[in-house]
Design an enzyme around this catalytic site. Structure first.
Site, PDB file in Angstrom:
ATOM      1  N   ASN A   1       0.843  -1.208   0.000  1.00  0.00           N
ATOM      2  CA  ASN A   1       0.000   0.000   0.000  1.00  0.00           C
ATOM      3  C   ASN A   1       0.870   1.247   0.000  1.00  0.00           C
ATOM      4  O   ASN A   1       1.955   1.282   0.586  1.00  0.00           O
ATOM      5  CB  ASN A   1      -1.026   0.006   1.136  1.00  0.00           C
ATOM      6  CG  ASN A   1      -0.459  -0.254   2.512  1.00  0.00           C
ATOM      7  OD1 ASN A   1       0.600  -0.871   2.676  1.00  0.00           O
ATOM      8  ND2 ASN A   1      -1.154   0.206   3.528  1.00  0.00           N
ATOM      9  N   ILE A   2       0.374   2.265  -0.692  1.00  0.00           N
ATOM     10  CA  ILE A   2       1.120   3.516  -0.882  1.00  0.00           C
ATOM     11  C   ILE A   2       0.160   4.666  -0.563  1.00  0.00           C
ATOM     12  O   ILE A   2      -0.803   4.898  -1.309  1.00  0.00           O
ATOM     13  CB  ILE A   2       1.629   3.629  -2.334  1.00  0.00           C
ATOM     14  CG1 ILE A   2       2.489   2.403  -2.697  1.00  0.00           C
ATOM     15  CG2 ILE A   2       2.413   4.925  -2.524  1.00  0.00           C
ATOM     16  CD1 ILE A   2       2.780   2.259  -4.180  1.00  0.00           C
TER      17      ILE A   2
ATOM     18  N   CYS B   1     -10.817  -3.012  -3.996  1.00  0.00           N
ATOM     19  CA  CYS B   1      -9.910  -4.056  -4.511  1.00  0.00           C
ATOM     20  C   CYS B   1     -10.694  -5.277  -4.975  1.00  0.00           C
ATOM     21  O   CYS B   1     -10.342  -5.904  -5.976  1.00  0.00           O
ATOM     22  CB  CYS B   1      -8.879  -4.431  -3.448  1.00  0.00           C
ATOM     23  SG  CYS B   1      -7.684  -3.097  -3.180  1.00  0.00           S
TER      24      CYS B   1
ATOM     25  N   GLU C   1      -3.215  -4.627  -2.961  1.00  0.00           N
ATOM     26  CA  GLU C   1      -3.776  -5.523  -3.983  1.00  0.00           C
ATOM     27  C   GLU C   1      -3.828  -4.829  -5.333  1.00  0.00           C
ATOM     28  O   GLU C   1      -3.488  -5.396  -6.374  1.00  0.00           O
ATOM     29  CB  GLU C   1      -5.201  -5.960  -3.592  1.00  0.00           C
ATOM     30  CG  GLU C   1      -5.289  -6.711  -2.284  1.00  0.00           C
ATOM     31  CD  GLU C   1      -5.510  -5.806  -1.075  1.00  0.00           C
ATOM     32  OE1 GLU C   1      -4.908  -4.705  -1.017  1.00  0.00           O
ATOM     33  OE2 GLU C   1      -6.269  -6.199  -0.191  1.00  0.00           O
TER      34      GLU C   1
HETATM   35  N1  THU Z   1      -5.297  -1.321   2.664  1.00  0.00           N
HETATM   36  C1  THU Z   1      -4.785  -2.134   1.695  1.00  0.00           C
HETATM   37  O1  THU Z   1      -3.661  -1.934   1.208  1.00  0.00           O
HETATM   38  N2  THU Z   1      -5.532  -3.192   1.291  1.00  0.00           N
HETATM   39  C2  THU Z   1      -6.779  -3.477   1.763  1.00  0.00           C
HETATM   40  O2  THU Z   1      -7.485  -4.263   1.176  1.00  0.00           O
HETATM   41  C3  THU Z   1      -7.233  -2.818   2.996  1.00  0.00           C
HETATM   42  C4  THU Z   1      -6.610  -1.476   3.241  1.00  0.00           C
HETATM   43  C5  THU Z   1      -4.492  -0.171   3.096  1.00  0.00           C
HETATM   44  C6  THU Z   1      -5.010   1.172   2.674  1.00  0.00           C
HETATM   45  C7  THU Z   1      -4.394   2.064   3.722  1.00  0.00           C
HETATM   46  O3  THU Z   1      -3.089   2.413   3.300  1.00  0.00           O
HETATM   47  C8  THU Z   1      -4.288   1.201   4.958  1.00  0.00           C
HETATM   48  O4  THU Z   1      -4.407  -0.139   4.515  1.00  0.00           O
HETATM   49  C9  THU Z   1      -5.344   1.476   6.016  1.00  0.00           C
HETATM   50  O5  THU Z   1      -6.613   1.448   5.464  1.00  0.00           O
END
Ligand code: THU
Length: 140
Positions: A42-43, A94, A55
């Protein structure tokens, strides 16, 4: 099929998460039907909404390299530095992206707590009655 490397890659990718706002690190690893792995983390962004989940990072890397046929995604998420992870289910956006590129009946969504603690679902199980290309008349 053996998804142990996919699970390890999802866990490893958490170390690349850019998460100054949530401190919640998510890693993902997406496998093509011919066994190639595309990874993502995640970014986040100061403006919040441009944040990209792990994802989707993995999907967009893969699709932008010409991949279209996927069999599974492994996902691992939790607070930075956590000693143990809980299962981290994919967000709705996602899941919708998965619907675009994957067969809901066969695509596997693997939630990873540790290398050998995981739960596997089909996309259809995590996205019942999902809307996808078929509903727009697109056969893949
Ligand atoms: N996040 C993801 O990367 N994937 C998910 O399916 C759930 C949420 C990330 C987004 C954000 O950077 C952090 O988790 C908190 O929501």
């Amino acid at each position: 099929m053996d998804f142990s490397e996919l699970r390890r890659e999802a866990l490893r990718m958490r170390s690349f998460s850019y998460v100054p706002y949530s401190n919640f690190c998510v890693g993902a690893a997406l496998m093509t039907k011919d066994g190639r792995i595309y990874t993502g983390c995640n970014i986040e962004n100061a403006s919040y909404t441009p944040t990209n989940c792990a994802e989707r990072t993995a999907f967009f890397k893969a699709v932008s390299e010409g991949e279209m046929d996927f069999c599974a995604i492994a996902i691992a998420g939790g607070p930075k530095g956590a000693e143990e992870l809980d299962y981290c289910p994919p967000c709705g956006v996602c899941r919708q992206v998965m619907m675009e590129f994957c067969d809901p009946k066969t695509f596997q969504v693997i939630l990873v707590k540790s290398e050998d603690e995981y739960k596997t679902y089909t996309l259809e199980e995590v996205m019942p009655l999902g809307f996808g290309p078929i509903d727009m008349g697109i056969e893949k």
